[in-house]
Scaffold this motif. Structure first.
Motif, short mmCIF file in Angstrom:
data_model
loop_
_atom_site.label_atom_id
_atom_site.label_comp_id
_atom_site.label_asym_id
_atom_site.label_seq_id
_atom_site.Cartn_x
_atom_site.Cartn_y
_atom_site.Cartn_z
N VAL A 5 0.73 -0.95 -0.02
CA VAL A 5 0.16 -0.14 0.47
C VAL A 5 1.13 1.48 -0.44
N VAL A 6 0.62 2.40 -0.85
CA VAL A 6 1.33 3.17 -1.07
C VAL A 6 0.29 4.59 -0.45
N LYS A 7 0.83 5.05 0.55
CA LYS A 7 -0.36 6.43 0.86
C LYS A 7 -0.37 7.43 0.57
N ILE A 8 -1.03 8.51 0.47
CA ILE A 8 -0.81 9.28 -0.56
C ILE A 8 -1.42 10.57 0.47
N ASP A 9 -0.80 12.05 1.04
CA ASP A 9 -1.75 12.48 1.50
C ASP A 9 -1.63 13.56 1.00
N THR A 10 -3.10 13.68 1.41
CA THR A 10 -3.77 14.77 -0.27
C THR A 10 -4.43 15.93 0.13
N ASP A 11 -3.93 16.08 1.80
CA ASP A 11 -3.61 17.39 2.32
C ASP A 11 -3.28 18.77 1.83
N GLY A 12 -1.81 17.61 0.92
CA GLY A 12 -0.83 19.09 0.23
C GLY A 12 -0.96 19.85 -0.93
N ILE A 13 -2.10 18.38 -1.42
CA ILE A 13 -2.32 18.56 -3.11
C ILE A 13 -3.83 19.83 -2.68
N THR A 14 -3.14 20.89 -3.90
CA THR A 14 -4.35 22.15 -4.03
C THR A 14 -4.29 22.54 -5.34
N PHE A 23 3.25 13.53 -5.83
CA PHE A 23 3.08 11.71 -6.96
C PHE A 23 5.23 11.59 -7.22
N ALA A 24 5.17 13.01 -7.58
CA ALA A 24 7.09 11.94 -7.77
C ALA A 24 7.50 11.83 -7.10
N ARG A 25 7.41 12.95 -5.86
CA ARG A 25 8.16 12.11 -4.85
C ARG A 25 7.23 11.04 -4.24
N VAL A 26 6.81 10.00 -3.85
CA VAL A 26 5.86 9.41 -2.89
C VAL A 26 6.02 7.72 -4.16
N LEU A 27 5.92 8.58 -5.49
CA LEU A 27 6.26 7.33 -6.27
C LEU A 27 7.31 6.93 -6.81
#
Length: 98
Positions: A5-14, A23-27
């Motif tokens: 599971v790859v979790k993306i905290d979307t709170d920082g996406i504006t 996405f580039a950083r996390v993936l």
């Protein structure tokens, strides 16, 4: 078999820039990542193994960035379709958490 599971905290996406940054950083997309949804599909499809992409804080993300939220869903589906059409297996499975 356990799928990571790859979790993306979307709170920082504006906006689109913060989306691509996150996405580039996390993936761990390559340096040549083109920062558009065609490049996103290519990078997701190039992964070696299936994974669950968990969008954390999905409800607020959907409200804040409906176009980007929809693009993630549509492009994930397209990536999987393309993989299956070429004889492979789906790679990305979406999960939503709030």
């Amino acid at each position: 078999m356990s799928i990571p599971v790859v979790k993306i905290d979307t709170d920082g996406i504006t906006d689109w820039d913060s989306f691509h940054d996150t996405f580039a950083r996390v993936l761990e997309f390559p340096d040549y990542y083109g920062r558009n949804m065609n490049a996103w599909i290519d990078c997701v499809s190039d992964r070696d193994a299936a994974f669950v992409l968990q969008l954390d804080n999905a409800k607020s993300f959907r409200s804040r960035c409906p176009e980007i939220y929809t693009a993630v869903i549509e492009c994930s589906a397209f990536s999987n379709w393309r993989d299956v059409e070429s004889g492979g297996e789906p790679v990305v499975f979406l999960a939503f958490a709030d």
